[in-house]
Design a protein around this motif. Structure first.
Motif, PDB file in Angstrom:
ATOM      1  N   THR A   1      -2.700   3.206   3.660  1.00 53.23           N
ATOM      2  CA  THR A   1      -3.846   2.424   4.104  1.00 53.23           C
ATOM      3  C   THR A   1      -4.100   2.708   5.576  1.00 53.23           C
ATOM      4  OG1 THR A   1      -2.442   0.517   4.652  1.00 53.23           O
ATOM      5  CG2 THR A   1      -3.446   0.544   2.460  1.00 53.23           C
ATOM      6  N   ASP A   2      -5.311   2.424   6.017  1.00 51.05           N
ATOM      7  CA  ASP A   2      -5.642   2.545   7.435  1.00 51.05           C
ATOM      8  C   ASP A   2      -5.089   1.360   8.211  1.00 51.05           C
ATOM      9  OD1 ASP A   2      -7.073   4.955   7.407  1.00 51.05           O
ATOM     10  OD2 ASP A   2      -8.903   3.942   6.748  1.00 51.05           O
TER      11      ASP A   2
ATOM     12  N   SER B   1      -6.457   7.706   6.789  1.00 55.16           N
ATOM     13  CA  SER B   1      -5.659   7.665   5.560  1.00 55.16           C
ATOM     14  C   SER B   1      -6.134   8.677   4.528  1.00 55.16           C
ATOM     15  CB  SER B   1      -5.679   6.256   4.963  1.00 55.16           C
ATOM     16  OG  SER B   1      -7.007   5.884   4.603  1.00 55.16           O
TER      17      SER B   1
ATOM     18  N   SER C   1       1.750   4.736  -1.392  1.00 53.94           N
ATOM     19  CA  SER C   1       0.413   4.242  -1.075  1.00 53.94           C
ATOM     20  C   SER C   1       0.165   4.449   0.410  1.00 53.94           C
ATOM     21  CB  SER C   1       0.278   2.761  -1.434  1.00 53.94           C
ATOM     22  OG  SER C   1       1.232   1.985  -0.725  1.00 53.94           O
TER      23      SER C   1
ATOM     24  N   ILE D   1       1.112   3.359   6.722  1.00 51.91           N
ATOM     25  CA  ILE D   1      -0.035   2.816   7.441  1.00 51.91           C
ATOM     26  C   ILE D   1      -0.439   3.845   8.490  1.00 51.91           C
ATOM     27  CG2 ILE D   1      -0.881   1.019   8.985  1.00 51.91           C
ATOM     28  CD1 ILE D   1       0.978  -0.929   7.620  1.00 51.91           C
TER      29      ILE D   1
END
Length: 213
Positions: free
Chosen positions: A88-89, A68, A86, A62
């Motif tokens: 994400t913001d 990101s 993965s 994160i």
């Protein structure tokens, strides 16, 4: 109270009982971080170090600075190496937010992974080293009669830690190298590993309120 099994050999020995059982927990490694080059390089190296231990892990980042997009080359390289990841913001408004406010998002990531997420390892600005890493995972996953602890963490090679049980040099100074585990009143945020079901319960019943405090 958790009790540690008696073991027939030292952990580092190839024929110790935990090595023979070869328990391979499936981890979600959660990182809340900025998007600087040094940060991305550290996560990239840590992912490869853990991968070489044969531990199955999905990495989730994160980016609290909402950059990101700069992590995408790291994600692509890890994917090519067979390491799922993965990013994400953080999507938080300006101002200070404790890491827990971001870390609670890992509950839904872990839920989506299903059986591939048995535990969550929250790594801060930690550099993983191959020596001892596999032994730590084996101790945590194998040593306890009732299963792995709900919350645990390894000793860290950092003499600036204030609480001595978290310091590798203190274990060596006190000649605790043969101690398998130590019960403590709390763990810090540098590298706690949590049972996935416990973390989900914690997030729903305690964490959300703490994150907004």
């Amino acid at each position: 109270k958790a009790h540690v099994h008696h073991h027939d050999n030292e952990w580092r020995e190839p024929n110790s009982c935990c090595q023979r059982k070869n328990i391979q927990p499936r981890l979600l490694v959660g990182v809340v971080a900025d998007s600087r080059n040094a940060t991305r390089l550290r996560v990239f190296k840590n992912a490869h170090v853990l991968y070489r231990t044969a531990v199955r892990a999905h990495w989730a980042v994160i980016a609290w600075d909402n950059k990101s997009i700069s992590w995408q080359p790291v994600v692509n390289h890890l994917f090519k190496a067979g390491i799922p990841a993965s990013v994400t913001d953080g999507k938080k408004h300006s101002g200070y937010h404790p890491k827990l406010a971001y870390q609670l998002s890992f509950v839904s990531v872990c839920r989506d992974l299903g059986e591939e997420c048995e535990a969550l390892w929250l790594l801060d600005d930690i550099i993983l080293q191959p020596v001892g890493l596999k032994n730590f995972i084996a101790r945590w996953a194998c040593a306890f009669e009732g299963g792995w602890p709900l919350v645990a963490q390894p000793a860290i090679d950092d003499s600036e830690r204030q609480f001595w049980p978290f310091r590798k040099d203190e274990w060596e100074r006190l000649k605790l190298v043969k101690v398998q585990a130590l019960q403590t009143a709390y763990v810090e945020q540098q590298a706690p590993i949590l049972d996935a079901h416990f973390f989900e319960w914690f997030g729903q019943n305690v964490g959300a309120e703490l994150a907004e405090a």
